[in-house]
Design a protein around this motif. Structure first.
Motif, PDB file in Angstrom:
ATOM      1  N   GLY A   1     -18.081  10.186  13.571  1.00 34.89           N
ATOM      2  CA  GLY A   1     -17.123   9.201  13.744  1.00 34.89           C
ATOM      3  C   GLY A   1     -16.384   8.553  12.573  1.00 34.89           C
ATOM      4  N   THR A   2     -15.630   7.689  12.564  1.00 35.19           N
ATOM      5  CA  THR A   2     -14.936   7.335  11.466  1.00 35.19           C
ATOM      6  C   THR A   2     -15.948   6.191  10.738  1.00 35.19           C
ATOM      7  N   ASP A   3     -15.696   5.603   9.749  1.00 36.07           N
ATOM      8  CA  ASP A   3     -16.596   4.754   8.929  1.00 36.07           C
ATOM      9  C   ASP A   3     -16.701   3.290   9.853  1.00 36.07           C
ATOM     10  N   GLU A   4     -15.663   2.952  10.548  1.00 36.04           N
ATOM     11  CA  GLU A   4     -15.517   1.847  11.315  1.00 36.04           C
ATOM     12  C   GLU A   4     -16.610   2.046  12.661  1.00 36.04           C
ATOM     13  N   GLU A   5     -16.523   3.168  13.214  1.00 34.21           N
ATOM     14  CA  GLU A   5     -17.226   3.405  14.446  1.00 34.21           C
ATOM     15  C   GLU A   5     -18.787   3.618  14.063  1.00 34.21           C
ATOM     16  N   ILE A   6     -18.953   4.211  12.759  1.00 38.00           N
ATOM     17  CA  ILE A   6     -20.471   4.479  12.569  1.00 38.00           C
ATOM     18  C   ILE A   6     -20.859   3.051  12.068  1.00 38.00           C
ATOM     19  N   SER A   7     -20.284   2.078  11.470  1.00 44.22           N
ATOM     20  CA  SER A   7     -20.750   0.903  11.007  1.00 44.22           C
ATOM     21  C   SER A   7     -21.069   0.074  12.301  1.00 44.22           C
TER      22      SER A   7
ATOM     23  N   PHE B   1     -31.805   1.945  24.152  1.00 47.11           N
ATOM     24  CA  PHE B   1     -32.538   2.440  23.138  1.00 47.11           C
ATOM     25  C   PHE B   1     -32.642   1.878  22.024  1.00 47.11           C
ATOM     26  N   GLU B   2     -33.811   1.854  21.264  1.00 42.21           N
ATOM     27  CA  GLU B   2     -33.909   1.422  19.862  1.00 42.21           C
ATOM     28  C   GLU B   2     -33.774   2.500  18.797  1.00 42.21           C
ATOM     29  N   LEU B   3     -32.792   2.070  17.877  1.00 44.15           N
ATOM     30  CA  LEU B   3     -32.641   2.863  16.668  1.00 44.15           C
ATOM     31  C   LEU B   3     -33.267   2.841  15.570  1.00 44.15           C
ATOM     32  N   SER B   4     -34.080   3.891  15.180  1.00 44.83           N
ATOM     33  CA  SER B   4     -34.712   3.822  13.752  1.00 44.83           C
ATOM     34  C   SER B   4     -34.636   5.024  12.915  1.00 44.83           C
ATOM     35  N   ASN B   5     -35.194   5.134  11.687  1.00 47.50           N
ATOM     36  CA  ASN B   5     -34.977   6.128  10.760  1.00 47.50           C
ATOM     37  C   ASN B   5     -33.329   6.445  10.839  1.00 47.50           C
ATOM     38  N   VAL B   6     -32.523   5.664  10.602  1.00 45.01           N
ATOM     39  CA  VAL B   6     -31.185   6.043  10.516  1.00 45.01           C
ATOM     40  C   VAL B   6     -30.759   6.563   9.082  1.00 45.01           C
ATOM     41  N   SER B   7     -29.968   7.420   9.112  1.00 49.25           N
ATOM     42  CA  SER B   7     -29.405   8.113   7.977  1.00 49.25           C
ATOM     43  C   SER B   7     -28.085   8.297   8.367  1.00 49.25           C
ATOM     44  N   VAL B   8     -26.942   8.089   7.288  1.00 48.21           N
ATOM     45  CA  VAL B   8     -25.653   8.155   7.618  1.00 48.21           C
ATOM     46  C   VAL B   8     -25.067   9.082   6.211  1.00 48.21           C
ATOM     47  N   THR B   9     -24.375  10.092   6.561  1.00 49.80           N
ATOM     48  CA  THR B   9     -23.963  11.014   5.707  1.00 49.80           C
ATOM     49  C   THR B   9     -22.416  11.340   5.940  1.00 49.80           C
ATOM     50  N   GLY B  10     -21.704  11.710   4.717  1.00 47.11           N
ATOM     51  CA  GLY B  10     -20.041  11.775   5.072  1.00 47.11           C
ATOM     52  C   GLY B  10     -19.541  13.249   4.738  1.00 47.11           C
ATOM     53  N   ASP B  11     -18.523  13.555   5.191  1.00 42.58           N
ATOM     54  CA  ASP B  11     -17.872  14.928   4.577  1.00 42.58           C
ATOM     55  C   ASP B  11     -17.427  14.636   3.481  1.00 42.58           C
ATOM     56  N   PRO B  12     -17.114  15.751   2.747  1.00 34.76           N
ATOM     57  CA  PRO B  12     -16.684  15.578   1.161  1.00 34.76           C
ATOM     58  C   PRO B  12     -15.329  15.076   1.184  1.00 34.76           C
ATOM     59  N   TYR B  13     -14.457  14.849   2.310  1.00 34.61           N
ATOM     60  CA  TYR B  13     -13.123  14.251   2.206  1.00 34.61           C
ATOM     61  C   TYR B  13     -13.236  12.835   2.697  1.00 34.61           C
ATOM     62  N   GLY B  14     -14.212  12.410   3.278  1.00 32.71           N
ATOM     63  CA  GLY B  14     -14.518  10.780   3.561  1.00 32.71           C
ATOM     64  C   GLY B  14     -13.781  10.591   4.791  1.00 32.71           C
ATOM     65  N   THR B  15     -13.582  11.541   5.546  1.00 27.06           N
ATOM     66  CA  THR B  15     -12.939  11.082   6.778  1.00 27.06           C
ATOM     67  C   THR B  15     -13.823  10.956   8.171  1.00 27.06           C
ATOM     68  N   VAL B  16     -14.762  11.587   8.079  1.00 27.17           N
ATOM     69  CA  VAL B  16     -15.727  11.757   9.235  1.00 27.17           C
ATOM     70  C   VAL B  16     -17.187  11.517   8.762  1.00 27.17           C
ATOM     71  N   PHE B  17     -17.967  10.688   9.232  1.00 24.03           N
ATOM     72  CA  PHE B  17     -19.325  10.515   9.125  1.00 24.03           C
ATOM     73  C   PHE B  17     -20.155  10.846   9.939  1.00 24.03           C
TER      74      PHE B  17
END
Length: 66
Positions: free
Chosen positions: A7-13, A35-51
């Motif tokens: 998703g976008t940065d807003e959606e992932i945030s 569901f409980e979230l754990s071991n969360v990691s976020v990466t982005g594409d080279p253009y910064g539009t999708v995470f």
């Protein structure tokens, strides 16, 4: 279980701000599953539009009497 959300940065945030995720269980005896979230990691594409958010999900079980 390990899952990925895109998703976008807003959606992932918005997902990262909450330690729990609620899912509607349409074909499940419980109408809402938590569901409980754990071991969360976020990466982005080279253009910064999708995470991409990757996380482990563990179902939160409701104890008897709650």
């Amino acid at each position: 279980m390990r899952v990925c959300f895109y998703g976008t940065d807003e959606e992932i945030s918005r997902v990262c701000e909450r330690p729990f995720l609620a899912v509607l269980g349409l074909r499940h005896p419980d109408p809402v599953l938590a569901f409980e979230l754990s071991n969360v990691s976020v990466t982005g594409d080279p253009y910064g539009t999708v995470f991409r958010l990757a996380a482990d999900l563990a179902e939160v079980r409701k104890e008897a009497g709650e």
